[in-house]
Write a protein that holds these residues in place. Sequence first.
Motif, PDB file in Angstrom:
ATOM      1  N   SER A  36      41.630  36.258  32.868  1.00 30.47           N
ATOM      2  CA  SER A  36      40.332  36.391  33.537  1.00 30.47           C
ATOM      3  C   SER A  36      40.453  35.975  34.993  1.00 30.47           C
ATOM      4  O   SER A  36      41.348  35.235  35.389  1.00 30.47           O
ATOM      5  CB  SER A  36      39.278  35.535  32.839  1.00 30.47           C
ATOM      6  OG  SER A  36      39.643  34.190  32.869  1.00 30.47           O
ATOM      7  N   ASP A  39      35.861  33.973  36.081  1.00 32.45           N
ATOM      8  CA  ASP A  39      35.085  33.986  34.831  1.00 32.45           C
ATOM      9  C   ASP A  39      34.738  35.384  34.338  1.00 32.45           C
ATOM     10  O   ASP A  39      33.772  35.574  33.606  1.00 32.45           O
ATOM     11  CB  ASP A  39      33.810  33.154  34.966  1.00 32.45           C
ATOM     12  CG  ASP A  39      34.109  31.667  35.024  1.00 32.45           C
ATOM     13  OD1 ASP A  39      35.152  31.267  34.459  1.00 32.45           O
ATOM     14  OD2 ASP A  39      33.319  30.922  35.623  1.00 32.45           O
ATOM     15  N   ASP A  41      36.456  38.400  32.188  1.00 33.15           N
ATOM     16  CA  ASP A  41      37.609  38.753  31.367  1.00 33.15           C
ATOM     17  C   ASP A  41      38.137  40.119  31.783  1.00 33.15           C
ATOM     18  O   ASP A  41      37.414  41.119  31.739  1.00 33.15           O
ATOM     19  CB  ASP A  41      37.235  38.768  29.888  1.00 33.15           C
ATOM     20  CG  ASP A  41      36.868  37.384  29.370  1.00 33.15           C
ATOM     21  OD1 ASP A  41      37.179  36.404  30.054  1.00 33.15           O
ATOM     22  OD2 ASP A  41      36.284  37.313  28.266  1.00 33.15           O
TER      23      ASP A  41
END
Length: 62
Positions: A36, A39, A41
């Motif tokens: 990631s 934050d 992915d």
Amino acid sequence: MTVQATTAVATEPSLVDLLDRLLGKGVVLSGDIVISLADVDLVRIQLSAVIQSVRAEMEPLS
């Protein structure tokens, strides 16, 4: 009359013994990998593997 006392010494199993026990019964390994950035992915990989000895499977049927 002679009395002999014996003590059992607990020894830890070796790595080979531990692997033999695990492979004899079978092992399931699973894991997740997530890459990631900020934050979010980007990549998600789910891995699963079943590992078992083929020794028991190759025995002739009675």
